[in-house]
Design an enzyme around this catalytic site. Structure first.
Site, PDB file in Angstrom:
ATOM      1  N   HIS A 182      58.567  31.537 -12.386  1.00 38.04           N
ATOM      2  CA  HIS A 182      59.392  31.133 -11.436  1.00 38.04           C
ATOM      3  C   HIS A 182      60.538  32.324 -11.513  1.00 38.04           C
ATOM      4  CE1 HIS A 182      58.325  26.655 -10.540  1.00 38.04           C
ATOM      5  NE2 HIS A 182      57.020  27.489 -10.620  1.00 38.04           N
ATOM      6  N   GLU A 221      63.959  32.117 -11.424  1.00 36.50           N
ATOM      7  CA  GLU A 221      64.888  31.811 -12.536  1.00 36.50           C
ATOM      8  C   GLU A 221      64.353  32.215 -14.072  1.00 36.50           C
ATOM      9  OE1 GLU A 221      64.871  27.941 -10.005  1.00 36.50           O
ATOM     10  OE2 GLU A 221      63.549  29.585 -10.330  1.00 36.50           O
ATOM     11  N   CYS A 281      63.363  23.943 -10.161  1.00 38.68           N
ATOM     12  CA  CYS A 281      62.860  22.612 -10.397  1.00 38.68           C
ATOM     13  C   CYS A 281      63.177  22.177 -11.736  1.00 38.68           C
ATOM     14  CB  CYS A 281      61.379  23.239 -10.310  1.00 38.68           C
ATOM     15  SG  CYS A 281      60.916  24.328 -11.647  1.00 38.68           S
ATOM     16  N   ALA A 329      47.514  36.649  23.369  1.00 37.53           N
ATOM     17  CA  ALA A 329      47.800  37.785  24.018  1.00 37.53           C
ATOM     18  C   ALA A 329      47.369  37.655  25.518  1.00 37.53           C
ATOM     19  CB  ALA A 329      47.014  38.940  23.549  1.00 37.53           C
ATOM     20  N   SER A 380      38.381  40.072  28.408  1.00 36.49           N
ATOM     21  CA  SER A 380      39.701  39.921  27.586  1.00 36.49           C
ATOM     22  C   SER A 380      39.881  40.891  26.694  1.00 36.49           C
ATOM     23  CB  SER A 380      39.658  38.439  26.865  1.00 36.49           C
ATOM     24  OG  SER A 380      38.547  38.479  25.973  1.00 36.49           O
ATOM     25  N   ARG A 419      47.662  37.465  10.481  1.00 39.49           N
ATOM     26  CA  ARG A 419      46.664  37.003   9.721  1.00 39.49           C
ATOM     27  C   ARG A 419      47.035  36.897   8.262  1.00 39.49           C
ATOM     28  NH1 ARG A 419      41.105  39.056  12.678  1.00 39.49           N
ATOM     29  NH2 ARG A 419      41.249  37.787  14.456  1.00 39.49           N
ATOM     30  N   ASP A 466      33.575  36.201  21.882  1.00 35.19           N
ATOM     31  CA  ASP A 466      34.175  37.567  21.242  1.00 35.19           C
ATOM     32  C   ASP A 466      33.432  37.890  19.956  1.00 35.19           C
ATOM     33  OD1 ASP A 466      35.968  37.563  23.301  1.00 35.19           O
ATOM     34  OD2 ASP A 466      37.623  36.666  22.369  1.00 35.19           O
ATOM     35  N   GLU A 480      44.365  31.069  16.946  1.00 38.42           N
ATOM     36  CA  GLU A 480      43.978  32.361  17.777  1.00 38.42           C
ATOM     37  C   GLU A 480      42.973  31.822  18.630  1.00 38.42           C
ATOM     38  OE1 GLU A 480      43.085  35.964  15.899  1.00 38.42           O
ATOM     39  OE2 GLU A 480      44.354  35.758  14.457  1.00 38.42           O
TER      40      GLU A 480
END
Length: 373
Positions: free
Chosen positions: A61, A63, A86, A165, A179, A195, A211, A305
């Site tokens: 971590h 810290e 934590c 889009a 498209s 992504r 697609d 998407e």
């Protein structure tokens, strides 16, 4: 500053050191899931003696990185950290115990841990041991950095970004279905960055058929993983030979309902997909159940998407936290050309889905509009 017990060292510059801690935390963003990104700075007499950030789940971590760098200089030092330390044992030990053992005398934490089972316990343990704890410096920026973690840990589901889009007149395809590509290459590069910034990417079976996408992310940083790829497919229309199943990338999960053809299930499993059976909601995969199933797999962020059908379903269920709309400088027109959200839509403007904090980012000739839902 919203809460304080005791005071900081007179020579300390709260704004300067917390800004530095936030900068460090940002280095780990999108790499620490399911943990939150955290940055930490240790100072003594106005000088930095150690600093660090959480680089990945399972690693030290922030810290602890700062303490290891400071060594004996941590005794009597002040810690500036973007998230409450934590106090429980997970893959690593409690940071509160390390801070106490090192002799840190003051802690400035930007925000509390949003985990309902943890929030405030770390602060309480430090204060009980005599450490001065101040909360609230840089709180808004710190909370934005851990937004995905906050949604996941408080709801059990991932933060959902709805991405699409469209043309300037709000069309995602022509009336004939064309498209590719409405937006420019720079926008498509930016979409791959989105992504990379999410644990999972989701489309509907209609997008797979139209697609044939891979749904992988380009240019992953070294040590990063491809996002989980999720297909919502109520009738199991996904071809076993589709590119998403035949190309390299993250694991593929096909979400469907119990009534689907067992032979199609087997064919997809043989092609490498996991078939996830979920409740049927009016003839469709239950999206709330799907999100909970993903959350149970420690998916803290999801990029949707999908086409108009899937996005329309998310809109109907009001299941979205962010919008990412790429807008191209062209007008498609046509009554039959679809918009990004299908379905019945709002029956009145008063019932429309409200967004806030809209921002515009130029991407080549396009604009990326982002907003919080």
């Amino acid at each position: 500053m919203i809460d304080q017990a005791g005071g900081a060292d007179p020579g300390e510059d709260a704004e300067e050191w917390m800004i530095r801690a936030l900068e460090l935390a940002a280095r780990g963003r999108y790499h620490t899931s399911p943990n939150p990104p955290v940055g930490a700075v240790l100072t003594r007499a106005g000088e930095v003696v150690g600093e660090g950030y959480h680089a990945a789940a399972g690693r030290a971590h922030a810290e602890v990185v700062a303490l290891d760098q400071a060594g004996d200089l941590a005794r009597g030092a002040t810690l500036w950290v973007t998230l409450e330390p934590c106090c429980s044992t997970g893959r690593t030990g409690p940071c509160t115990e390390r801070l106490l053992a090192a002799g840190v005398t003051a802690v400035h934490a930007a925000t509390l841990d949003p985990n309902p089972t943890v929030s405030g316990r770390g602060v309480a343990q430090l204060r009980a041991a005599g450490v001065t704890v101040t909360l609230g410096d840089g709180e808004a920026a710190a909370q934005e950095l851990i937004r995905e973690f906050s949604v996941w840990v408080t709801t059990g589901r991932p933060l959902v970004t709805l991405k699409f889009a469209m043309s300037l007149d709000g069309k995602v395809a022509t009336a004939t279905g064309e498209s590719q590509w409405i937006t420019s290459e720079p926008s498509r590069t930016r979409a791959h960055q989105l992504r990379r910034e999410h644990d999972a990417v989701m489309v509907g079976s209609g997008t797979v058929l139209a697609d044939n996408p891979r749904l992988s992310a380009r240019d992953l940083p070294e040590g990063s993983s491809q996002p989980l790829r999720v297909i919502v497919d109520t009738r199991l229309r996904t071809p076993p030979g589709s590119r998403i199943l035949q190309s390299a990338g993250g694991p593929v999960v096909v979400a469907t309902v119990a009534e689907t053809d067992p032979a199609r299930q087997q064919a997809l499993q043989q092609a490498g997909a996991e078939v996830l059976i979920l409740p049927d909601a009016d003839g469709h995969v239950s999206l709330p159940d799907l999100l909970q199933a993903l959350g149970a797999r420690q998916v803290t962020s999801l990029l949707v998407e999908g086409g108009p059908t899937l996005l329309g379903s998310f809109g109907k269920e009001r299941l979205g936290d962010r919008i990412a709309a790429f807008v191209a400088p062209l007008v498609v027109g046509g009554n039959g050309a679809p918009g990004p959200f299908g379905g019945a839509g709002a029956t009145s403007l008063g019932r429309s889905w409200k967004v806030q904090g809209m921002r515009a980012e130029p991407i080549g000739p396009d604009l990326l509009l982002t907003a919080e839902v």
